[in-house]
Write a protein that holds these residues in place. Structure first.
Motif, mmCIF file in Angstrom:
data_model
loop_
_atom_site.group_PDB
_atom_site.id
_atom_site.type_symbol
_atom_site.label_atom_id
_atom_site.label_comp_id
_atom_site.label_asym_id
_atom_site.label_seq_id
_atom_site.Cartn_x
_atom_site.Cartn_y
_atom_site.Cartn_z
ATOM 1 N N SER A 148 0.831 -1.205 0.000
ATOM 2 C CA SER A 148 0.000 0.000 0.000
ATOM 3 C C SER A 148 0.866 1.257 0.000
ATOM 4 C CB SER A 148 -0.923 0.018 1.221
ATOM 5 O OG SER A 148 -0.184 0.240 2.408
ATOM 6 N N ASP A 149 0.319 2.327 -0.570
ATOM 7 C CA ASP A 149 1.048 3.599 -0.576
ATOM 8 C C ASP A 149 1.341 4.061 0.845
ATOM 9 O OD1 ASP A 149 1.012 3.687 -3.331
ATOM 10 O OD2 ASP A 149 -0.761 4.973 -3.455
ATOM 11 N N GLN A 150 0.400 3.838 1.745
ATOM 12 C CA GLN A 150 0.603 4.267 3.132
ATOM 13 C C GLN A 150 1.806 3.575 3.752
ATOM 14 O OE1 GLN A 150 -2.667 3.450 5.777
ATOM 15 N NE2 GLN A 150 -1.666 4.380 7.546
ATOM 16 N N LEU A 151 1.910 2.251 3.533
ATOM 17 C CA LEU A 151 3.029 1.519 4.116
ATOM 18 C C LEU A 151 4.337 1.877 3.429
ATOM 19 C CD1 LEU A 151 4.049 -0.480 6.144
ATOM 20 C CD2 LEU A 151 3.337 -2.355 4.639
ATOM 21 N N LEU A 152 4.311 2.066 2.103
ATOM 22 C CA LEU A 152 5.519 2.485 1.399
ATOM 23 C C LEU A 152 6.011 3.834 1.920
ATOM 24 C CD1 LEU A 152 4.882 1.579 -2.354
ATOM 25 C CD2 LEU A 152 6.767 0.771 -0.937
ATOM 26 N N ASN A 153 5.088 4.766 2.086
ATOM 27 C CA ASN A 153 5.476 6.094 2.568
ATOM 28 C C ASN A 153 5.987 6.046 4.005
ATOM 29 O OD1 ASN A 153 4.725 7.205 0.117
ATOM 30 N ND2 ASN A 153 2.671 7.763 0.812
ATOM 31 N N THR A 154 5.358 5.214 4.830
ATOM 32 C CA THR A 154 5.802 5.086 6.212
ATOM 33 C C THR A 154 7.186 4.450 6.267
ATOM 34 O OG1 THR A 154 3.505 4.848 6.953
ATOM 35 C CG2 THR A 154 5.218 4.180 8.497
ATOM 36 N N ALA A 155 7.427 3.453 5.421
ATOM 37 C CA ALA A 155 8.745 2.823 5.377
ATOM 38 C C ALA A 155 9.826 3.815 4.972
ATOM 39 C CB ALA A 155 8.724 1.644 4.411
ATOM 40 N N ASP A 184 9.559 7.289 5.365
ATOM 41 C CA ASP A 184 9.630 8.467 6.230
ATOM 42 C C ASP A 184 9.771 8.141 7.715
ATOM 43 O OD1 ASP A 184 9.225 9.966 3.907
ATOM 44 O OD2 ASP A 184 7.038 9.955 4.174
ATOM 45 N N ASP A 185 9.322 6.967 8.128
ATOM 46 C CA ASP A 185 9.331 6.614 9.547
ATOM 47 C C ASP A 185 9.494 5.098 9.668
ATOM 48 O OD1 ASP A 185 9.006 6.343 12.267
ATOM 49 O OD2 ASP A 185 7.003 7.245 12.351
ATOM 50 N N GLU A 186 10.734 4.642 9.441
ATOM 51 C CA GLU A 186 10.983 3.203 9.359
ATOM 52 C C GLU A 186 10.614 2.481 10.654
ATOM 53 O OE1 GLU A 186 14.163 1.245 6.718
ATOM 54 O OE2 GLU A 186 15.095 1.359 8.707
ATOM 55 N N GLU A 187 10.837 3.098 11.788
ATOM 56 C CA GLU A 187 10.520 2.449 13.054
ATOM 57 C C GLU A 187 9.021 2.143 13.156
ATOM 58 O OE1 GLU A 187 11.430 0.597 16.556
ATOM 59 O OE2 GLU A 187 12.845 1.525 15.186
ATOM 60 N N THR A 188 8.190 3.075 12.736
ATOM 61 C CA THR A 188 6.750 2.833 12.744
ATOM 62 C C THR A 188 6.379 1.745 11.744
ATOM 63 O OG1 THR A 188 6.242 5.089 13.458
ATOM 64 C CG2 THR A 188 4.492 3.888 12.338
ATOM 65 N N ALA A 189 7.023 1.749 10.581
ATOM 66 C CA ALA A 189 6.755 0.712 9.586
ATOM 67 C C ALA A 189 7.105 -0.671 10.133
ATOM 68 C CB ALA A 189 7.543 0.989 8.308
ATOM 69 N N ILE A 190 8.197 -0.754 10.875
ATOM 70 C CA ILE A 190 8.589 -2.026 11.487
ATOM 71 C C ILE A 190 7.503 -2.507 12.449
ATOM 72 C CG2 ILE A 190 10.195 -3.039 13.169
ATOM 73 C CD1 ILE A 190 12.419 -1.431 11.771
ATOM 74 N N ASP A 191 6.992 -1.600 13.270
ATOM 75 C CA ASP A 191 5.931 -1.972 14.205
ATOM 76 C C ASP A 191 4.678 -2.421 13.459
ATOM 77 O OD1 ASP A 191 7.521 -1.415 16.370
ATOM 78 O OD2 ASP A 191 6.712 0.601 16.689
ATOM 79 N N MET A 192 4.298 -1.705 12.422
ATOM 80 C CA MET A 192 3.109 -2.050 11.645
ATOM 81 C C MET A 192 3.231 -3.446 11.039
ATOM 82 S SD MET A 192 2.672 1.643 9.741
ATOM 83 C CE MET A 192 1.404 1.131 8.582
ATOM 84 N N HIS A 227 12.055 0.550 2.809
ATOM 85 C CA HIS A 227 11.413 1.151 1.640
ATOM 86 C C HIS A 227 11.981 0.563 0.356
ATOM 87 C CE1 HIS A 227 10.702 4.332 -1.437
ATOM 88 N NE2 HIS A 227 9.516 4.321 -0.872
ATOM 89 N N THR A 228 13.281 0.328 0.324
ATOM 90 C CA THR A 228 13.896 -0.277 -0.864
ATOM 91 C C THR A 228 13.343 -1.674 -1.116
ATOM 92 O OG1 THR A 228 15.927 0.994 -0.521
ATOM 93 C CG2 THR A 228 16.085 -0.952 -1.927
ATOM 94 N N ASP A 229 13.262 -2.467 -0.052
ATOM 95 C CA ASP A 229 12.741 -3.830 -0.194
ATOM 96 C C ASP A 229 11.275 -3.837 -0.617
ATOM 97 O OD1 ASP A 229 15.181 -4.897 0.516
ATOM 98 O OD2 ASP A 229 14.590 -5.432 2.563
ATOM 99 N N PHE A 230 10.476 -3.023 0.071
ATOM 100 C CA PHE A 230 9.050 -2.965 -0.258
ATOM 101 C C PHE A 230 8.824 -2.477 -1.682
ATOM 102 C CE2 PHE A 230 7.178 -2.497 4.290
ATOM 103 C CZ PHE A 230 7.064 -3.872 4.379
ATOM 104 N N SER A 231 9.606 -1.506 -2.096
ATOM 105 C CA SER A 231 9.461 -0.971 -3.451
ATOM 106 C C SER A 231 9.789 -2.033 -4.487
ATOM 107 C CB SER A 231 10.357 0.253 -3.638
ATOM 108 O OG SER A 231 9.955 1.309 -2.791
ATOM 109 N N ALA A 232 10.795 -2.865 -4.202
ATOM 110 C CA ALA A 232 11.150 -3.942 -5.128
ATOM 111 C C ALA A 232 10.011 -4.945 -5.252
ATOM 112 C CB ALA A 232 12.424 -4.631 -4.655
ATOM 113 N N CYS A 233 9.405 -5.306 -4.125
ATOM 114 C CA CYS A 233 8.255 -6.222 -4.159
ATOM 115 C C CYS A 233 7.103 -5.607 -4.935
ATOM 116 C CB CYS A 233 7.792 -6.549 -2.744
ATOM 117 S SG CYS A 233 8.960 -7.475 -1.741
#
Length: 275
Positions: A129-136, A138-146, A189-195
């Protein structure tokens, strides 16, 4: 074991044994923001039961240096180059999540080298999702928790975590945090973008001729079983195994995953893997 590819260290864990390319080889490929350690039980079992094991750290992850690769295709090329460096002619490839796409693409690029394909926690397209990509980004720690909340079926896991005070979810979170500390360049973000960008999955799946197995988590919210029909339909000969777990199925149900991999590897003749 450290190999050297394009001026960078490429690490592959051998499961506690020195790697021997003369043995049938099993290659384990981790998912986003992870490293080889997610395959701890499975890699050690195979290494101590007659197999050569390469549980890789993709570039920018764990002990492999260099920047994280930005496409599944580039990761597949890197994996095949590592097999060359290790002297491996043929192998069983087992990949989880992003790693499953890497294994799939490698099987398309070098079909004669892949004698078996195990895809865990997989789906295609593997959209983020765009939300998760953007969070990854801009705020990697929050993305990790999510992602850790979505990847696990429960806060407390039994019987896969019988040790008092041990947390499967907490261990997965710390691993991702460690990957951030090792590589601060927006690795998630790099990994998620590749997927998210990988567009060759259906064609690669339709080209799979080797034996294949899908191992799914019944409670997977990241790559839910209902989303897997494109892959299972394209690889109609692939066997489907479902375990009682979320997306982090190797951590939640390590024995069930190991049993499925043992059974699958047992259907491949030694000559099919090594020749």
């Amino acid at each position: 074991m450290i190999y050297h590819l394009n001026g960078h260290a490429a690490y592959a864990y051998g499961g506690g044994k020195a790697f021997d390319a003369a043995l049938p080889t099993v290659v384990f490929i981790h998912g986003a923001q992870n490293d080889h350690s997610v395959w701890g039980l499975q890699s050690r079992w195979f290494a101590h039961h007659g197999y050569g094991v390469l549980a890789v750290d993709l570039p920018g992850h764990g002990r492999s240096s260099g920047p994280a690769l930005t496409s599944v295709e580039a990761m597949a090329d890197w994996l095949l180059a590592l097999l060359d460096a290790a002297g491996v002619r043929h192998a069983l490839l087992a990949g989880h999540s992003m790693g499953s796409l890497v294994a799939l693409e490698a099987s398309l690029r070098a079909p004669g080298r892949v004698r078996g394909l195990a895809m865990l926690g997989t789906t295609y397209p593997m959209k983020v999702s765009d939300q998760l990509l953007n969070t990854a980004r801009d705020d990697e720690e929050t993305a990790i928790d999510m992602v850790n909340i979505w990847s696990h079926s429960s806060i407390a896991h039994k019987p896969s975590s019988p040790g008092p005070g041990f947390s499967v979810l907490g261990g997965s979170r710390r691993l991702m945090q460690r990957m951030s500390a090792i590589n601060p360049d927006a690795l998630f973000h790099t990994d998620f973008s590749a997927c998210n960008a990988y567009a060759n999955g259906e064609a690669a799946a339709r080209a799979v001729a080797c034996p294949a197995v899908f191992i799914f988590g019944a409670k997977d919210m990241m790559t839910p079983p209902r989303s897997t029909k494109t892959l299972t339909g394209a690889i109609a000969h692939g066997k489907v195994v479902t375990v009682d777990a979320g997306h982090s199925l190797m951590a939640e149900q390590p024995d069930a995953v190991l049993d499925a991999l043992i059974a699958f590897a047992g259907t491949l003749k030694y000559e099919e893997i090594t020749q």
